[in-house]
Design a protein around this motif. Structure first.
Motif, short mmCIF file in Angstrom:
data_model
loop_
_atom_site.label_atom_id
_atom_site.label_comp_id
_atom_site.label_asym_id
_atom_site.label_seq_id
_atom_site.Cartn_x
_atom_site.Cartn_y
_atom_site.Cartn_z
N HIS A 192 -16.52 -0.36 1.29
CA HIS A 192 -16.02 -1.36 0.42
C HIS A 192 -14.49 -1.62 0.81
O HIS A 192 -14.09 -2.48 0.90
N VAL A 193 -13.94 -0.49 1.18
CA VAL A 193 -12.27 -0.66 1.29
C VAL A 193 -12.29 -1.45 2.95
O VAL A 193 -11.38 -2.11 3.03
N ASN A 194 -13.11 -1.12 4.03
CA ASN A 194 -13.10 -1.68 5.06
C ASN A 194 -13.26 -3.10 4.92
O ASN A 194 -12.42 -4.05 5.44
N SER A 195 -14.17 -3.62 3.93
CA SER A 195 -14.60 -5.01 3.87
C SER A 195 -13.42 -5.64 3.00
O SER A 195 -13.01 -6.82 3.48
N LYS A 196 -12.83 -5.32 1.99
CA LYS A 196 -11.95 -5.71 1.11
C LYS A 196 -10.49 -6.00 1.84
O LYS A 196 -9.82 -7.11 1.87
N TYR A 197 -10.42 -4.95 2.76
CA TYR A 197 -9.08 -4.96 3.48
C TYR A 197 -8.87 -5.27 5.03
O TYR A 197 -7.83 -5.21 5.66
N GLY A 198 -10.15 -5.73 5.29
CA GLY A 198 -10.32 -5.89 6.94
C GLY A 198 -9.83 -4.79 7.91
O GLY A 198 -9.46 -5.02 8.75
N LEU A 199 -10.34 -3.61 7.46
CA LEU A 199 -10.10 -2.42 8.10
C LEU A 199 -11.21 -1.84 8.94
O LEU A 199 -12.37 -2.29 8.73
N ASP A 239 -3.04 0.72 -4.25
CA ASP A 239 -4.52 0.14 -3.92
C ASP A 239 -5.59 0.91 -4.10
O ASP A 239 -6.93 0.61 -4.59
N PHE A 240 -5.65 2.08 -3.91
CA PHE A 240 -6.67 3.10 -3.87
C PHE A 240 -7.20 3.30 -5.29
O PHE A 240 -8.21 3.41 -5.65
N TRP A 241 -6.25 3.72 -6.01
CA TRP A 241 -6.49 4.13 -7.35
C TRP A 241 -7.02 2.90 -8.18
O TRP A 241 -7.80 2.84 -8.95
N GLY A 242 -6.52 1.79 -7.90
CA GLY A 242 -7.12 0.23 -8.56
C GLY A 242 -8.47 0.15 -8.22
O GLY A 242 -9.35 -0.26 -8.75
N GLU A 261 -0.91 -3.69 -13.99
CA GLU A 261 -0.71 -3.11 -12.81
C GLU A 261 -1.03 -1.43 -12.45
O GLU A 261 -1.12 -0.77 -13.68
N VAL A 262 -1.16 -1.18 -11.60
CA VAL A 262 -1.64 0.30 -11.31
C VAL A 262 -0.52 1.25 -11.60
O VAL A 262 -0.64 2.29 -12.41
N MET A 263 0.73 0.78 -11.12
CA MET A 263 1.97 1.73 -11.26
C MET A 263 2.91 1.04 -10.82
O MET A 263 2.77 0.21 -9.95
N GLY A 306 -8.50 16.06 -1.55
CA GLY A 306 -9.14 14.87 -2.31
C GLY A 306 -8.54 13.51 -1.85
O GLY A 306 -7.33 13.32 -1.83
N LEU A 307 -9.40 12.73 -2.03
CA LEU A 307 -8.80 10.98 -1.88
C LEU A 307 -7.62 10.82 -2.94
O LEU A 307 -7.76 11.23 -4.22
N GLY A 308 -6.55 10.47 -2.35
CA GLY A 308 -5.39 9.93 -3.27
C GLY A 308 -4.53 11.26 -3.46
O GLY A 308 -3.37 10.83 -4.18
N MET A 309 -4.91 12.27 -3.37
CA MET A 309 -4.15 13.46 -3.27
C MET A 309 -3.13 13.82 -2.02
O MET A 309 -3.66 14.23 -1.14
N ALA A 310 -2.00 13.28 -2.25
CA ALA A 310 -1.29 13.43 -0.90
C ALA A 310 -0.53 14.81 -0.61
O ALA A 310 0.42 15.10 -1.10
N LEU A 311 -1.30 15.76 -0.02
CA LEU A 311 -1.07 17.28 0.12
C LEU A 311 -0.21 17.41 1.23
O LEU A 311 -0.47 16.79 2.43
N GLY A 312 0.55 18.51 1.18
CA GLY A 312 1.21 18.94 2.28
C GLY A 312 1.52 20.61 2.13
O GLY A 312 1.36 21.09 0.99
N VAL A 313 1.93 21.00 3.16
CA VAL A 313 2.13 22.56 3.33
C VAL A 313 3.73 22.68 3.47
O VAL A 313 4.11 22.34 4.61
#
Length: 694
Positions: free
Chosen positions: A23-30, A48-51, A67-69, A460-467
């Motif tokens: 779906h993401v590939n199709s919608k955004y041409g990725l 875009d992801f959460w929307g 708006e999403v945010m 997890g998707l949308g969770m921008a983790l770092g160490v």
């Protein structure tokens, strides 16, 4: 050395996660080709992801979001996600979007140790019970933002009460009946519930436990803080309800069935509310002071749970989830949201080892056709320690089982391997990680990735983790980048971008918004300003993207996965042992060789020759902690601190250093330690303890 691969999905392209990637590939041409690509896109394009998840997974709303945010929103203060929308959490669970539900199908099965007492509730029945209960709550004066509490076990009546509160827009908080009076009041007095649901009794380990005495003590105190109505659930028919004694405390009291039947015969109404409307209050561990009351939002909780259930766990109307949990634990809230995917629930209360010993839960999984089973790591390691292999039992049919989820503490690599010998090899065994603070997961399952021994599969998707390097300057945190490292360098887990299930605030007993926000900021954004600091010590494998959880980086205690704070123990010592004990330090010990964390309590005796530390005092502490808090709170080690309690110059206990010393980690004494000789004593105690035979 890369951890051993134990499982891959037989057909990943059939999963909802793969369909979402397409779906993401199709919608955004990725041209995203795998989970790492999809994950990177999700954290690079947060709005875009959460929307897209909102629409793809299916959120039912009477009004769409504007708006999403906000653009470039910081993590704190929390962004207003999905502004303009109107929705109801309970409606999304009872009438799930993107799922075809037969209203006569089973929605909930309630099970206990008593196998003859299995209760089946259809979708139609569940909806009607919520209609009755929500109308009865409205008639009792419950409105939006009222607080409704449950001192209840994990059964369908508790679920009905939760959903009924949510239908109105009231705030729900749940506490398990195995908690003592002090633990209950430490939490509920803060948030002043208007209505309390309570069990008359519980069945645990083959014994009936009356709840009347504890309920009366709780009601007596809560009456002073706004409690108006008590609803008693007859969980055990032959145990008294105590209704007359409760009424004598000056509050209304009704039996659950009578309460529902007294409701106006009106339709089921779901109040349409803003996405950031408060839904749940859960409680922090109380590392300092009372447990902090964390307020979670309706849409943030719903969307995050549906992302995890629908995409990461592949739940559908053909799924059936049993999560072995109490109502206090965030996994209860997480698991009941499976209804939003059309899945059915098995709600279980009781010992996991009754009535058939180690075979009890496997027999339940077999007889009820459970597809997704969740539990604590401690349960699975117990099966391993006792060589329990349900797959070899010809009387069991576990062919329906698709996944086993383990959380609360890290699952040892050996247990990963054992479970694939003990259960069907087609299961997705997922060690998952998250927390009460986010009421969800940072590290969920993933059908597009392999399972590797000892690792959480992914962020997890949308969770921008770092160490982050734990020793780095808070103002300029150094992120660990291990492109060439063999296994990854340990550090503190952080999240760098906003996510919808961030708490709304901390509940403020004074009603002052600034107080709640100050507690919120101090809890997550003080250590590394601008970054969510979760308090987990982790390493991220640079080759697999998997997470290896190494324990807590703060003073939170997690024996057998039960999360609480040292302050709860200190409060009991102050209340019951003030004449005996002058000071104490309580920490968790988990050495490299340990399967689980042990709570260690060290006390400093009062300056009185009559007050001596002995086995009698030790036994009294055990008995009081068990009674006032719960059996899970009882320290495994109780000793006298011969060198005193280590403190900073301003008098703050240095718990983390003691914890690290006992766990075998090197700790350097710095100038902030007012009495370094106390730490030296703990080093010597740990050395002697480690020399003793196991």
């Amino acid at each position: 050395m890369t951890a051993a691969e134990l499982w891959r999905h037989a057909s990943p392209e059939t999963t909802q996660m793969w369909r979402f990637l397409e779906h993401v590939n199709s919608k955004y041409g990725l041209h995203l080709k795998d989970y790492p690509d999809l994950y990177k896109w999700s954290v690079d394009n947060v709005a875009d992801f959460w929307g897209d998840v909102w629409h793809f997974a299916g959120i039912k709303a009477s009004k769409p979001f504007d708006e999403v945010m906000p653009l470039e929103a910081p993590m704190f203060p929390r962004p207003d996600f999905f502004a303009g929308a109107r929705l109801n959490f309970a409606e999304n669970l009872l009438f799930p979007a993107n799922a075809e539900i037969d209203e006569s199908a089973t929605a909930v099965l309630t099970a206990t140790e008593d196998e003859s007492n299995l209760t089946e509730t259809s979708w139609a029945e569940l909806r009607d019970q919520v209609r009755q209960c929500s109308n009865a709550l409205r008639a009792a004066g419950v409105k939006e933002n009222s607080v409704v509490a449950g001192f209840v076990a994990n059964h369908v009546q508790a679920l009905v009460a939760l959903l009924s509160a949510a239908a109105i827009g009231a705030i729900w908080t749940g506490i398990s009946p195995d908690n003592g009076v002090s633990a209950v009041l430490d939490r509920l007095v803060q948030i002043r519930p208007q209505v309390l649901f309570t069990d008359n009794a519980t069945l645990y380990n083959g014994k009936e436990w009356s709840g009347k005495a504890k309920t009366l003590d709780v009601v007596e105190q809560l009456k002073k803080h706004g409690l108006e109505q008590v609803v008693v659930i007859e969980s055990l028919k032959n145990v008294e309800t105590g209704l007359d004694e409760i009424r004598a405390k000056g509050v209304k009291a009704e039996q659950y069935g009578a309460f529902l039947n007294s409701s106006p015969d009106s339709p089921l109404v779901f109040n349409q509310l803003p996405p950031s409307h408060p839904l749940y209050v859960l409680y922090s561990s109380g590392t300092t002071g009372l447990p902090k009351a964390i307020v979670h939002t309706a849409a943030g909780t719903l969307l995050q749970h549906k992302k995890e259930h629908f995409l990461h766990c592949s739940l559908s109307p053909s799924s059936r989830m049993l999560y072995y949990t109490t109502t206090s634990w965030m996994m209860h809230h997480w698991s009941v949201s499976a209804l939003a995917c059309g899945a059915s629930l098995v709600l279980y209360s009781g010992s996991p080892f009754k009535p058939h010993g180690y075979a009890s839960i496997p027999r339940l999984l077999s007889s009820l056709g459970v597809t997704h089973f969740g539990t604590s790591a401690a349960y699975l390691t117990t099966l391993e320690a006792n060589d329990v292999r349900p797959v070899t039992d010809p009387s069991l049919d576990l062919s329906a089982l698709e996944a086993i989820y383990s959380t609360a503490s890290p699952l040892p690599p050996s247990t990963f391997t054992f479970i694939y010998d003990a259960f069907p090899r087609h299961i997705n065994l997922a060690s998952i990680t998250g927390g009460t603070d986010i009421i969800s997961l940072f590290g969920p399952p993933c059908p597009l990735l392999p399972v590797r021994a000892g690792e959480v599969q992914c962020a997890g998707l949308g969770m921008a983790l770092g160490v982050v390097d734990s020793a780095s300057d808070p103002e300029t945190p150094e992120f660990i980048v291990d492109d060439d490292a063999a296994t990854g360098t340990p550090g503190d887990l952080v999240c760098t971008k906003p996510f919808p299930c961030q708490p709304l605030t901390f509940f403020s007993s004074s009603g002052e918004e600034e107080e709640g926000q100050a507690k919120y900021r101090a809890a997550y954004f003080e250590r590394f300003p601008g970054l969510w600091h979760h308090g987990d010590f982790v390493r991220m494998d640079p080759r697999t993207g998997g997470l290896v959880m190494l324990g807590r980086s703060d003073g939170v205690l997690k024996p057998a996965g039960v999360r609480f704070g040292s302050a709860e123990i200190y409060n009991v010592l102050t209340r019951f042992f003030a004449a005996d004990i002058a000071d104490a330090v309580c920490v968790g010990r988990r050495r490299e060789s340990d399967r689980d964390e042990t709570v260690c309590l060290f006390v400093v005796m009062a300056d009185d020759p009559k007050r001596l530390f002995d086995d009698g005092l030790r036994r009294r502490i055990v008995d009081v902690v068990r009674r006032e808090l719960s059996p899970r709170h009882v320290p495994g080690v109780i000793e006298e601190a011969g060198g005193g309690v280590p403190k900073t110059g301003n008098g703050k206990k240095i718990e983390v250093a003691v914890k690290q010393i006992l766990s075998g980690m090197p700790v350097r004494t710095n100038a902030s330690v007012a009495n370094p000789e106390a730490l030296d004593w703990f080093r010597e105690w740990a050395r002697r303890e480690n020399e003793l035979p196991n």
